[in-house]
Design a protein around this motif. Sequence first.
Motif, PDB file in Angstrom:
ATOM      1  N   ASP A   1       0.858  -1.061   0.006  1.00 39.53           N
ATOM      2  CA  ASP A   1       0.073  -0.046  -0.035  1.00 39.53           C
ATOM      3  C   ASP A   1       0.792   1.308  -0.124  1.00 39.53           C
ATOM      4  O   ASP A   1       0.244   2.183  -0.074  1.00 39.53           O
ATOM      5  N   ASP A   2       2.173   1.244  -0.007  1.00 39.75           N
ATOM      6  CA  ASP A   2       3.189   2.207   0.123  1.00 39.75           C
ATOM      7  C   ASP A   2       2.830   3.155   1.214  1.00 39.75           C
ATOM      8  O   ASP A   2       3.184   4.235   1.242  1.00 39.75           O
ATOM      9  N   LYS A   3       2.377   2.328   2.246  1.00 40.72           N
ATOM     10  CA  LYS A   3       2.344   3.096   3.667  1.00 40.72           C
ATOM     11  C   LYS A   3       3.390   3.003   4.399  1.00 40.72           C
ATOM     12  O   LYS A   3       3.668   4.193   5.206  1.00 40.72           O
ATOM     13  N   TYR A   4       3.945   1.783   4.514  1.00 35.63           N
ATOM     14  CA  TYR A   4       5.231   1.620   5.541  1.00 35.63           C
ATOM     15  C   TYR A   4       6.618   1.431   4.867  1.00 35.63           C
ATOM     16  O   TYR A   4       6.553   0.439   3.738  1.00 35.63           O
ATOM     17  N   LEU A   5       7.540   1.989   5.414  1.00 34.41           N
ATOM     18  CA  LEU A   5       8.940   1.563   4.836  1.00 34.41           C
ATOM     19  C   LEU A   5       9.596   0.545   5.688  1.00 34.41           C
ATOM     20  O   LEU A   5       9.660   0.948   7.192  1.00 34.41           O
ATOM     21  N   TYR A   6      10.122  -0.508   5.515  1.00 31.88           N
ATOM     22  CA  TYR A   6      10.740  -1.615   6.154  1.00 31.88           C
ATOM     23  C   TYR A   6      11.991  -1.391   5.677  1.00 31.88           C
ATOM     24  O   TYR A   6      12.637  -1.284   4.722  1.00 31.88           O
TER      25      TYR A   6
END
Length: 75
Positions: free
Chosen positions: A19-24
């Motif tokens: 969802d391109d919400k979180y960067l891991y």
Amino acid sequence: MSRDLYTTAGAVIGYFDHDDKYLYTAAGKVIAYFDDQRTYLYTQGGPMYGHVSQDHKYLYTTAGAVIGYIEPPLD
């Protein structure tokens, strides 16, 4: 589609979820998350991590230094 964040030298910093919400990190630890407009990234503790350029390709620190680039760029 996988979307990754790279240093300007080309090393992988991490990847975004579907969802391109979180960067891991590559190890799966959350580095930061986007606001609803996908403009600003915040750390899990709340302080701002950085912001995205107008062309949605580069990520900058709050001071304006380039953190890296997003490939492929955000939509």
